[in-house]
Scaffold this active site. Structure first.
Site, short mmCIF file in Angstrom:
data_model
loop_
_atom_site.label_atom_id
_atom_site.label_comp_id
_atom_site.label_asym_id
_atom_site.label_seq_id
_atom_site.Cartn_x
_atom_site.Cartn_y
_atom_site.Cartn_z
N LYS A 47 -7.75 -48.29 60.21
CA LYS A 47 -8.20 -49.16 61.30
C LYS A 47 -8.17 -50.61 60.81
CE LYS A 47 -11.55 -48.08 64.88
NZ LYS A 47 -12.97 -47.79 65.13
O1 G3P Z 1 -15.36 -47.44 67.03
C1 G3P Z 1 -15.26 -48.58 67.81
C2 G3P Z 1 -16.03 -48.62 69.07
O2 G3P Z 1 -15.88 -47.44 69.77
C3 G3P Z 1 -17.42 -49.12 68.93
O3 G3P Z 1 -18.18 -48.91 70.09
O4 G3P Z 1 -20.38 -48.69 71.13
O5 G3P Z 1 -20.15 -50.06 69.05
O6 G3P Z 1 -19.22 -50.86 71.21
P1 G3P Z 1 -19.55 -49.68 70.38
#
Ligand code: G3P
Length: 218
Positions: A83
């Site tokens: 990533k």
């Molecule tokens: O893994 C990346 C993403 O899905 C993070 O989500 O909930 O931290 O905005 P969030």
């Protein structure tokens, strides 16, 4: 539609894998930090469980550092996907890694044109963050839809991962758009099972079956 879990928690991943509906996992530095365990060991444990793509994020901010970390992480397991944040250095790193056959997932994508840059650099996956766009009073699903249209227009090979998913409606809308992959927290996956009529139906069938057995036993 492939379902990925957005977590580094082994218990959650194990449950999802046992249900037989989890195709991969995405992690990020926040999710790893929450687990308070050594990073590389945890990535390897997740790969052993899910046996599908597992995204592990680099933390360097310069492209040379990103490429160095990525090469190390890629050695951990055949399922590791690197990533990389969507910055000029990130795009350069994606280009280098894709030329070496190392799979990448462009992360922190918040606009259609960022997604285009990632696809052009050869990213395997591109992860637009739906919920975080909603958080700043913009429309995450609209961004996602625009990316789907653009990728279709040019037949880009990169797969789209709808990320930063907050609730089942995000998943439904992504599925209606034909998005390749949705990565979601375990709590959202659990919610996809729920329907009050399913619970009521089970209760009614169970009661009726008990009554039937009593009648037949007489
Ligand atoms: O893994 C990346 C993403 O899905 C993070 O989500 O909930 O931290 O905005 P969030």
């Amino acid at each position: 539609m492939k379902i990925f879990l957005d977590t580094a928690n082994l218990e959650e991943i194990r449950k999802g894998v046992e249900w037989g509906i989890v195709d991969g996992v995405t992690t990020n530095p926040t999710l790893i930090a929450r687990e308070k365990v050594p990073f590389k060991e945890r990535i390897k444990e997740i790969c052993d469980l899910v046996k599908g793509p597992v995204s592990a994020e680099v933390t360097a901010l310069d492209w040379r550092g990103m490429v160095k970390e990525a090469r190390e992480l890629a050695k951990l397991d055949e399922h590791v996907v690197i990533k990389i944040p969507l910055t000029p250095d990130g795009i350069r790193a994606i280009k280098v890694l894709s030329s070496e056959g190392i799979r990448t997932n462009a992360t922190l994508v918040f606009s259609p044109m960022q997604a285009v840059l990632a696809a052009k650099a050869g990213a395997t996956y591109v992860s637009p963050f739906i919920g975080r766009v909603d958080d700043v009073s913009s429309d995450g699903l609209k961004m996602l839809e625009e990316i789907v249209v653009i990728f279709g227009n040019y037949s880009f090979e990169a797969e789209i991962i709808a990320a930063s998913i907050r609730h089942p409606m995000h998943v439904l809308e992504a599925a209606l758009m034909g998005v390749d992959i949705v990565t979601m927290p375990f709590s959202v996956l659990e919610k996809l099972f729920k329907h009050p009529l399913t619970d009521i139906g089970i209760e009614r069938f169970t009661k009726d079956w008990e009554r039937y057995k009593e009648t037949m036993g007489r």
